[in-house]
Write an enzyme that holds these catalytic residues in place. Structure first.
Site, PDB file in Angstrom:
ATOM      1  N   ARG A   1       0.719  -0.565   0.010  1.00 22.87           N
ATOM      2  CA  ARG A   1      -0.043   0.158   0.028  1.00 22.87           C
ATOM      3  C   ARG A   1       1.446   1.573   0.128  1.00 22.87           C
ATOM      4  O   ARG A   1       0.816   2.363  -0.412  1.00 22.87           O
ATOM      5  CB  ARG A   1      -0.439  -0.037   1.153  1.00 22.87           C
ATOM      6  CG  ARG A   1      -1.868   1.015   1.183  1.00 22.87           C
ATOM      7  CD  ARG A   1      -3.364   1.152   2.783  1.00 22.87           C
ATOM      8  NE  ARG A   1      -2.249   1.434   3.749  1.00 22.87           N
ATOM      9  CZ  ARG A   1      -3.225   0.475   4.935  1.00 22.87           C
ATOM     10  NH1 ARG A   1      -4.262   0.272   4.514  1.00 22.87           N
ATOM     11  NH2 ARG A   1      -2.546   0.834   5.861  1.00 22.87           N
TER      12      ARG A   1
ATOM     13  N   LYS B   1      -2.917   6.186   1.325  1.00 18.63           N
ATOM     14  CA  LYS B   1      -2.338   6.785   2.663  1.00 18.63           C
ATOM     15  C   LYS B   1      -1.752   7.781   2.339  1.00 18.63           C
ATOM     16  O   LYS B   1      -0.648   7.220   2.550  1.00 18.63           O
ATOM     17  CB  LYS B   1      -2.224   5.532   2.885  1.00 18.63           C
ATOM     18  CG  LYS B   1      -2.343   5.408   4.765  1.00 18.63           C
ATOM     19  CD  LYS B   1      -2.336   4.503   5.356  1.00 18.63           C
ATOM     20  CE  LYS B   1      -2.104   4.227   7.063  1.00 18.63           C
ATOM     21  NZ  LYS B   1      -3.328   5.136   8.042  1.00 18.63           N
TER      22      LYS B   1
HETATM   23  N1  PMP Z   1      -8.937   3.952   6.939  1.00 21.61           N
HETATM   24  C1  PMP Z   1      -8.649   4.862   6.976  1.00 21.61           C
HETATM   25  C2  PMP Z   1      -8.885   6.447   6.877  1.00 21.61           C
HETATM   26  C3  PMP Z   1      -7.253   4.727   7.602  1.00 21.61           C
HETATM   27  O1  PMP Z   1      -6.827   5.852   8.457  1.00 21.61           O
HETATM   28  C4  PMP Z   1      -7.069   3.366   8.287  1.00 21.61           C
HETATM   29  C5  PMP Z   1      -5.849   3.238   9.368  1.00 21.61           C
HETATM   30  N2  PMP Z   1      -4.353   2.703   8.580  1.00 21.61           N
HETATM   31  C6  PMP Z   1      -7.768   2.501   7.981  1.00 21.61           C
HETATM   32  C7  PMP Z   1      -8.839   3.084   7.021  1.00 21.61           C
HETATM   33  C8  PMP Z   1      -7.831   0.383   8.178  1.00 21.61           C
HETATM   34  O2  PMP Z   1      -6.548   0.553   7.808  1.00 21.61           O
HETATM   35  P1  PMP Z   1      -5.433  -0.648   8.478  1.00 21.61           P
HETATM   36  O3  PMP Z   1      -6.231  -1.581   8.378  1.00 21.61           O
HETATM   37  O4  PMP Z   1      -4.948  -0.959   7.270  1.00 21.61           O
HETATM   38  O5  PMP Z   1      -5.360  -0.228   9.136  1.00 21.61           O
END
Ligand code: PMP
Length: 288
Positions: free
Chosen positions: A52, A151
């Protein structure tokens, strides 16, 4: 004990880990990052996080300048140097030092920072008991603006929704997209359970493709619970049998009330509880 921070190729004491005021990560939120867990001395789903990170960087035309293998080694080294058995890693890649204009190509090279700390992110009691949420007025970023799958270091969209939640006295808010469908929470992905089936908004509805989301979907499948990705409305959330969120920080957390409507009798429902337990078993290596 002072932390050892990995910054641009070396591990330095936290007091010496500094970035320039001309870094475009600071000036413009120009950069990408990952939050990653360490459970029982193992870095959780590092490959998925790095995938990612590199995809986000590609969209922003940010050349990380290290291979995923090199970044993996640097991350492992940082976790070891700080003796983190259970904790959290923050991997940040900024555009680097540039001039005061926004032109990213004036920045010479990216700044790469890895922080590993033994912290507990959310109080365990809160996650056990479930949380109350509201639906945010602030919609998720339009996919033709900054794609929600990226992200990036610019979290203002989510921060505005988080402020709405905090103003309402709850820890999280559900965000909708420009079409009115559920996107995600401010830092977590959203799931509902209805008639023993799990439903999740598709990523295209405007969410980050959560690493925890993918793991939880795999675990649900293994338990024989069907998971369907489809657009969800606010109505679907209000009348759900269960509602839960997943994320690196929140892990698997039940939602017990949304906009004043109780969900699953005001406590995390059975599917949520099962997946929460399965998630911890998997994360700590007690199950494959
Ligand atoms: N959505 C957003 C906006 C986030 O910041 C996160 C946390 N990183 C997630 C979803 C969940 O993603 P992950 O399970 O990869 O932490």
């Amino acid at each position: 004990m002072a932390l050892k921070i990995w910054i641009n190729g070396s591990l330095v004491d936290e007091s010496n880990a500094k970035v320039s005021v001309f870094d475009h990560g600071l000036l413009y939120g120009d950069g990408v990052f990952e939050g990653i867990r360490v459970y029982s001395s193992k870095i959780f789903e590092l490959d998925a996080h790095l995938k990612r990170l590199y995809e986000s960087a590609k969209v922003l035309r940010l050349n990380i300048g290290m291979t995923p293998q090199e970044l993996t080694e640097a991350t492992v080294q940082t976790v070891k140097a700080n003796n983190v058995a259970n904790g959290y890693i923050r991997l940040v890649v900024t555009r680097g030092i540039g001039s005061l204009g926004i032109n990213p190509f004036n920045c010479e090279k990216p700044q790469i920072i890895i922080i590993a700390d033994s912290i507990q992110l959310y109080p365990a009691e809160l996650c056990e008991a479930g949380i109350r949420v509201i639906s945010a007025c602030t919609i998720r970023n339009h996919p033709l603006a900054i794609p929600p799958q990226v992200k990036s270091l610019n979290y203002l969209n989510n921060i505005l929704a988080k402020i709405e939640a905090l103003d309402a006295g709850v820890p999280e808010a559900i965000m909708f997209n420009h079409e009115g469908f559920v996107a995600e929470a401010t830092g977590d992905n959203v799931f509902i359970v209805k008639n023993a089936v799990i439903y999740a908004p598709p990523i295209q509805a405007g969410s980050l493709e959560g690493v925890t989301r993918a793991v939880v979907m795999r675990l649900a499948k293994r338990e024989g619970i069907e998971t369907i990705e489809k657009n969800l409305t606010r109505f679907d959330l209000y009348v759900a049998d269960e509602l839960f969120l997943t994320g690196t920080a929140a892990e698997v957390v039940g939602v017990i009330e949304i906009d004043g409507r109780p969900i699953s009798g005001g406590k995390p429902g059975p599917v949520t509880q099962l997946l929460r337990k399965k998630f911890f078993d998997y994360a700590h290596g007690r199950s494959k």
